[in-house]
Write a protein that holds these residues in place. Sequence first.
Motif, PDB file in Angstrom:
ATOM      1  N   LYS A   1      29.824 -57.894 -34.410  1.00  0.00           N
ATOM      2  CA  LYS A   1      30.267 -57.007 -35.341  1.00  0.00           C
ATOM      3  C   LYS A   1      31.955 -56.981 -35.033  1.00  0.00           C
TER       4      LYS A   1
ATOM      5  N   LYS B   1      23.917 -42.776 -36.808  1.00  0.00           N
ATOM      6  CA  LYS B   1      24.160 -42.732 -35.098  1.00  0.00           C
ATOM      7  C   LYS B   1      23.578 -41.347 -34.651  1.00  0.00           C
TER       8      LYS B   1
ATOM      9  N   ASN C   1      25.226 -45.885 -42.047  1.00  0.00           N
ATOM     10  CA  ASN C   1      25.004 -46.038 -40.549  1.00  0.00           C
ATOM     11  C   ASN C   1      24.553 -44.786 -39.871  1.00  0.00           C
TER      12      ASN C   1
ATOM     13  N   ASP D   1      29.930 -45.122 -42.717  1.00  0.00           N
ATOM     14  CA  ASP D   1      29.903 -44.675 -41.434  1.00  0.00           C
ATOM     15  C   ASP D   1      30.528 -43.351 -41.137  1.00  0.00           C
ATOM     16  N   GLU D   2      31.931 -43.325 -41.235  1.00  0.00           N
ATOM     17  CA  GLU D   2      32.504 -42.118 -40.926  1.00  0.00           C
ATOM     18  C   GLU D   2      32.241 -40.918 -41.580  1.00  0.00           C
TER      19      GLU D   2
ATOM     20  N   LYS E   1      35.524 -55.623 -35.404  1.00  0.00           N
ATOM     21  CA  LYS E   1      36.446 -54.537 -35.796  1.00  0.00           C
ATOM     22  C   LYS E   1      37.655 -54.920 -36.596  1.00  0.00           C
TER      23      LYS E   1
ATOM     24  N   ASP F   1      33.519 -53.912 -39.269  1.00  0.00           N
ATOM     25  CA  ASP F   1      33.679 -52.530 -39.394  1.00  0.00           C
ATOM     26  C   ASP F   1      35.282 -52.153 -39.344  1.00  0.00           C
TER      27      ASP F   1
ATOM     28  N   GLU G   1      31.463 -52.587 -43.349  1.00  0.00           N
ATOM     29  CA  GLU G   1      31.543 -50.902 -42.886  1.00  0.00           C
ATOM     30  C   GLU G   1      32.654 -50.151 -43.171  1.00  0.00           C
TER      31      GLU G   1
ATOM     32  N   ASN H   1      36.754 -49.167 -40.127  1.00  0.00           N
ATOM     33  CA  ASN H   1      36.876 -47.950 -39.630  1.00  0.00           C
ATOM     34  C   ASN H   1      37.779 -47.183 -40.725  1.00  0.00           C
TER      35      ASN H   1
HETATM   36 MG    MG Z   1      31.562 -47.929 -37.753  1.00  0.00          MG
END
Ligand code: MG
Length: 385
Positions: free
Chosen positions: A196, A297, A295, A275-276, A198, A223, A250, A225
């Motif tokens: 993965k 978590k 995603n 995700d966020e 970033k 990802d 992502e 972000n």
């Molecule tokens: Mg993420």
Amino acid sequence: MKHGRRDFLKKAGILAASGFVLPAATGMNPPIKNISKKYKGSGKMKLTYKEYELQLKHVFTISKNSRTTTPDMQVQIQYEGYTGYGEAAMPPYYPENPESAKRFYEQLDLGQFKDPFEMEKILDYVDHIAPGNHFAKASIDIALHDLVGKIMGYPWYKIWGYDKTQAPPTSYTIGIDEPDMVKQKTREADRFKVLKVKLGGGNDREMINSVRAVAPEKPLYVDVNGGWKDKHQALEMIHWLEEKGIVFVEQPMPDARKEDIAWLSEKSPLPVIADESIQRLPSVMDAYQVYDGINIKLMKCTGMREAHKMLNLARSLDMKVLMGCMVASSCSISAAAQLSPAIDWADLDGNLLISNDPFEGVLVEDGKLVLPERPGIGVRQTSEI
Ligand code: MG
């Protein structure tokens, strides 16, 4: 489903109290051997907690910051000779920290509950002590699941009815860095089947090209972000990423830009994963028809109970499911891995990024997550906390 599980748990408690062991003919394998030994269902749960600093092997950089350590709380729930382990891993860009966790734990009185099998009641109580505190709540949820699983003598993947051979490979995360460092990290990650990467740090093509120079064929997740600001440029980048063998993207843009992300998801040749924006169960509905998947978590969603509900809801909406993690010890990573046989993609490498893991739990063999047979969340403590 939920009620069926509770009935099962309750029956297990009744069986235990009578000292009864299920015969192998019921298909329960191994039998619930531990219950008859100690579990009485009338003890007192005792919560203890300790601050622990996770040391990172490498400086870790995402689009927001760089760091070398992660604050962490390790918790235990003791009950009738059993110990359930839990963890709150607390990266600095989230509002919770060890001090807020301690304040939360101090308000809890788990001693009022006589039976840990009353998980719904106990976790509802924990949830309503104070708003927020998702990470601290997750640590209690994980410790309680570990405790109940240990009393039953089963790991949670088995209690939930999953086939552990279906667990996917886990990706290993390559943080934003200079090309030479990215190449070195990619080489070090040779044993992982998926990486993965970033992005969103302004050097996206350089990042991917550096990884591809070392690993030309390996599937890659990316990802961002929330690091991309323009939807047209984002779509152009996704098309370029598709040519480079990327599997999904992502959080390409900040979640506040929902209309832009919905536009992007519709046009994107790759799945776009939230995700966020994903926190607890209702956020799955918010992501529906904006993103292709979510995603999950444990730290953000308050633990295994809610994660399991989110997984089921996402599946019912035909959404993809990725499970991610914070930099964490094998405690919370092994807890998350209990759900992994039912997900599409796993990004459960947080324990592999630290040098002072006090637990052994889920392993990575030939790139795949290998769930231990141990009951509960499947961990054993290997060094002092
Ligand atoms: Mg993420």
